[in-house]
Design an enzyme around this catalytic site. Structure first.
Site, PDB file in Angstrom:
ATOM      1  N   TYR A   1      47.897  37.050  43.153  1.00  0.00           N
ATOM      2  CA  TYR A   1      46.958  38.166  43.287  1.00  0.00           C
ATOM      3  C   TYR A   1      46.719  38.561  44.742  1.00  0.00           C
ATOM      4  O   TYR A   1      46.606  37.703  45.618  1.00  0.00           O
ATOM      5  CB  TYR A   1      45.598  37.769  42.705  1.00  0.00           C
ATOM      6  CG  TYR A   1      45.383  38.081  41.247  1.00  0.00           C
ATOM      7  CD1 TYR A   1      46.124  39.032  40.559  1.00  0.00           C
ATOM      8  CD2 TYR A   1      44.378  37.423  40.543  1.00  0.00           C
ATOM      9  CE1 TYR A   1      45.888  39.309  39.226  1.00  0.00           C
ATOM     10  CE2 TYR A   1      44.132  37.690  39.199  1.00  0.00           C
ATOM     11  CZ  TYR A   1      44.895  38.637  38.548  1.00  0.00           C
ATOM     12  OH  TYR A   1      44.650  38.900  37.230  1.00  0.00           O
ATOM     13  N   GLU A   2      46.605  39.863  44.967  1.00  0.00           N
ATOM     14  CA  GLU A   2      46.204  40.433  46.264  1.00  0.00           C
ATOM     15  C   GLU A   2      47.053  39.930  47.425  1.00  0.00           C
ATOM     16  O   GLU A   2      46.569  39.755  48.538  1.00  0.00           O
ATOM     17  CB  GLU A   2      44.721  40.133  46.553  1.00  0.00           C
ATOM     18  CG  GLU A   2      43.777  40.427  45.415  1.00  0.00           C
ATOM     19  CD  GLU A   2      43.928  41.835  44.850  1.00  0.00           C
ATOM     20  OE1 GLU A   2      44.405  42.721  45.580  1.00  0.00           O
ATOM     21  OE2 GLU A   2      43.590  42.048  43.686  1.00  0.00           O
ATOM     22  N   GLY A   3      48.330  39.716  47.166  1.00  0.00           N
ATOM     23  CA  GLY A   3      49.228  39.203  48.188  1.00  0.00           C
ATOM     24  C   GLY A   3      49.446  37.722  48.005  1.00  0.00           C
ATOM     25  O   GLY A   3      48.497  36.932  47.996  1.00  0.00           O
TER      26      GLY A   3
END
Length: 593
Positions: free
Chosen positions: A435-437
């Site tokens: 998630y999110e990178g």
């Protein structure tokens, strides 16, 4: 799930490490008094344990599904969300001008831990909405704020983040979704994948934040704009109009978080989805990063929450499960009497407490950075927050993989059986390092943007603080603290030498920084965890010296000692790998893999 023990721990960390009392001195945060903090945590614990947690297994078993173009959520989710909204939880940290409560982000982080410990699939929905609110508030026009924020702050509407496309993945320069200006709005056409809570029936409307390109936009990330695309169009009087040309066309079948609908979203299959510009044209990535940086701290908190849930689950089983004999005990014993089971439980406990401490300290830096009236303080705390954000996101989520896996191991063979519930924590946790990178992206951000870019100035400030703490720790008497001091000094040497190596060698070859980055991040997380655990132990010792006989403080010291003995030594191994260079990583030809 019980929140009695973690509530005490959370209050301790808020006070002693994240300095909630100092944060409450900032203008606008005066309501964050000790009594208010305690009341909020207790009420959040009740909702988490009595309403949200009982839906965790139900959601895992039923999942969300797409029927006739409509996303159907598991039994009880809509009712639980309505109770969540009625109790005012979505607006805890949100601006008072939009009817939020205006409390510190640190408080939102603490209650977010509870939502994630009890039911991460549920918690994802308000988490994304909070990030969307931050992006809109920072970059949206006054008209957009007035239209959307009161409804989103109240929780009546939710928000999403639409970045990824099938051909793009994490490479947002490859985004192809198109936006064409038409009067006062834009028409959006394209598709997005992996959109968490991209559609549902829990609220009347959903505000999608969508990255897209204008026809004449430059190539790469400089040509991306951000738009708000509502599920239902909004009439001038604020009422909802017709359905927008935006819909979920399929749901992903996932390893975990089954109750959270991960949607493939299609925009503009017919006339084009009506959207409105957020910020300036071709500046969408900057606007979206406001939401992403917020989300990265929240995802780190997901790691802490899942670790806490897995630990409590394993602890309860270990106290109940009878198996074998233990030296010094008569008859068959519960497995918590066995040394190796205790080792695993202590490892889960220590990692969880260290992750919580690190995440809360970063959240506290966020509050100081944005609320302090002292420019020097705000600037320092902003640098500290920026440095800690990728560490919190990546280290706390990587640690969660180990903790939730240990939770299965404590259960033995029963941990592999779904009915015990241990495996769900591990399955749900697997996404959070992505998630999110991914961890690699966070590590690249840490080593490239946060260490090399300013030539080590910010990380050197932190290391200087660790050096000061080393002196304080050495001065503390007692065998437990002597052990902590010895291990912390070795870990501090490892991080100091590795940082020097990164600054000297990080640009030596095109792959130097990339080869070292993840191990450097894990080194930083491990050492900072040791710092904060030892700091907790010193605070606990002060309470004991003042006359407290509360076993909580003795437990704090023993847990910190365990971290120093069993986890902190990993820092020397990480340092060795950081400084080993790129040879063994890059010398093997692709054909020989």
């Amino acid at each position: 799930m019980s929140y009695e023990a973690p509530l005490k721990e959370m209050q301790f960390v808020l006070k002693e490490l994240a300095d909630i009392n100092a944060i409450a001195q900032h203008p606008g945060f005066e309501d964050a008094t000790p009594d208010m903090v305690e009341a909020i945590l207790k009420e959040a614990g009740k909702l988490a344990s009595l309403v949200i947690e009982p839906l965790n297994n139900i959601g895992d078993q039923q999942g969300s599904r797409l029927e006739n173009g409509v996303v159907v959520n598991p039994d009880g989710f809509k009712e639980a969300y309505q109770q969540f909204v009625e109790n005012g939880w979505p607006g805890l940290h949100q601006p008072t001008e939009f009817d939020g409560q205006g409390l510190p982000f640190l408080m939102q982080s603490a209650v977010s831990e509870m939502w994630n410990a009890s039911n991460m699939a549920f918690a994802l929905c308000p988490m994304l909405t909070a990030g969307a609110i931050e992006a809109i508030n920072a970059h949206g026009s006054d008209e957009i704020k007035k239209t959307y924020l009161p409804k989103m702050v109240s929780g009546e509407w939710t928000g999403t983040m639409n970045l990824t496309e099938p051909q793009a993945g994490s490479d947002l320069s490859a985004v192809r979704t198109q936006a064409t200006k038409e009067g006062d709005h834009y028409l959006i056409k394209g598709s997005k994948i992996f959109i968490t809570w991209g559609d549902h029936e829990m609220t009347d409307n959903i505000a999608h934040l969508v990255l897209a390109r204008l026809p004449d936009a430059p190539e790469g990330v400089k040509g991306i704009s951000l738009f708000i695309v509502p599920k239902y169009l909004i009439n001038e009087d604020g009422s909802l109009g017709e359905r927008n040309d935006a819909k979920a066309v399929s749901l992903e079948h996932k390893l975990g978080i089954h109750a959270s609908p991960t949607c493939v979203m299609s925009f503009g299959d017919e006339t084009g989805a009506v959207g409105y510009l957020i910020g300036e044209e071709n500046n969408g990535l900057s606007c979206m990063f406001t939401m992403m940086n917020h989300a990265r701290l929240e995802v780190g908190m997901e790691g802490v929450g899942l670790s806490e849930g897995a630990y409590q689950h394993a602890l309860a089983y270990a106290k109940d499960r009878t198996q074998g004999y233990s030296p010094g005990s008569e008859g068959r014993v519960s497995i918590i009497h066995h040394a190796d089971v205790r080792r695993m439980l202590m490892q889960m406990k220590a990692f969880t407490e260290a992750g919580r401490a690190l995440a809360y300290v970063a959240a506290g830096a966020h509050d100081h950075a944005y609320q302090s009236t002292d420019e020097k303080v705000a600037d320092f705390q902003r640098r500290r927050m920026d440095l800690l954000t990728p560490i919190v996101k990546a280290w706390c989520t990587e640690v969660a993989q180990e903790v939730t896996s240990l939770g299965v191991q404590v259960h033995g063979g029963m941990g592999f059986i779904e009915e015990t519930g241990a495996a769900q924590y591990m399955r749900d946790a697997r996404i959070i390092t992505i998630y999110e990178g991914t961890t690699g992206i966070q590590a690249g951000d840490l080593i490239g943007r946060k260490v090399l870019r300013d030539k080590g100035a910010t990380v050197s400030e932190l290391i200087a603080e660790l050096n000061e703490f080393e002196t304080t720790l050495k001065a503390q008497s007692g065998d437990d603290f002597a052990i902590m001091s010895t291990q912390f000094s070795a870990a501090l040497k490892a991080v100091t030498e590795s940082t020097k190596w990164v600054l000297e060698k990080g640009m030596e070859t095109p792959h130097s920084a990339g080869a070292a980055s993840v191990n450097y991040l894990m080194l930083m997380g491990t050492v900072l965890g040791g710092w904060l655990m030892a700091k907790s132990a010193l605070a606990a010792q002060r309470e004991i010296d003042a006359g407290s006989t509360d076993e909580f403080f003795k437990t704090k010291i023993l847990t910190a000692r365990f971290y120093a003995e069993h986890i902190l030594p990993r820092s020397e191994a990480y340092a060795t790998t950081v400084q080993s260079g790129v040879g063994a990583i890059m010398d093997l030809s692709i054909e020989n893999f």
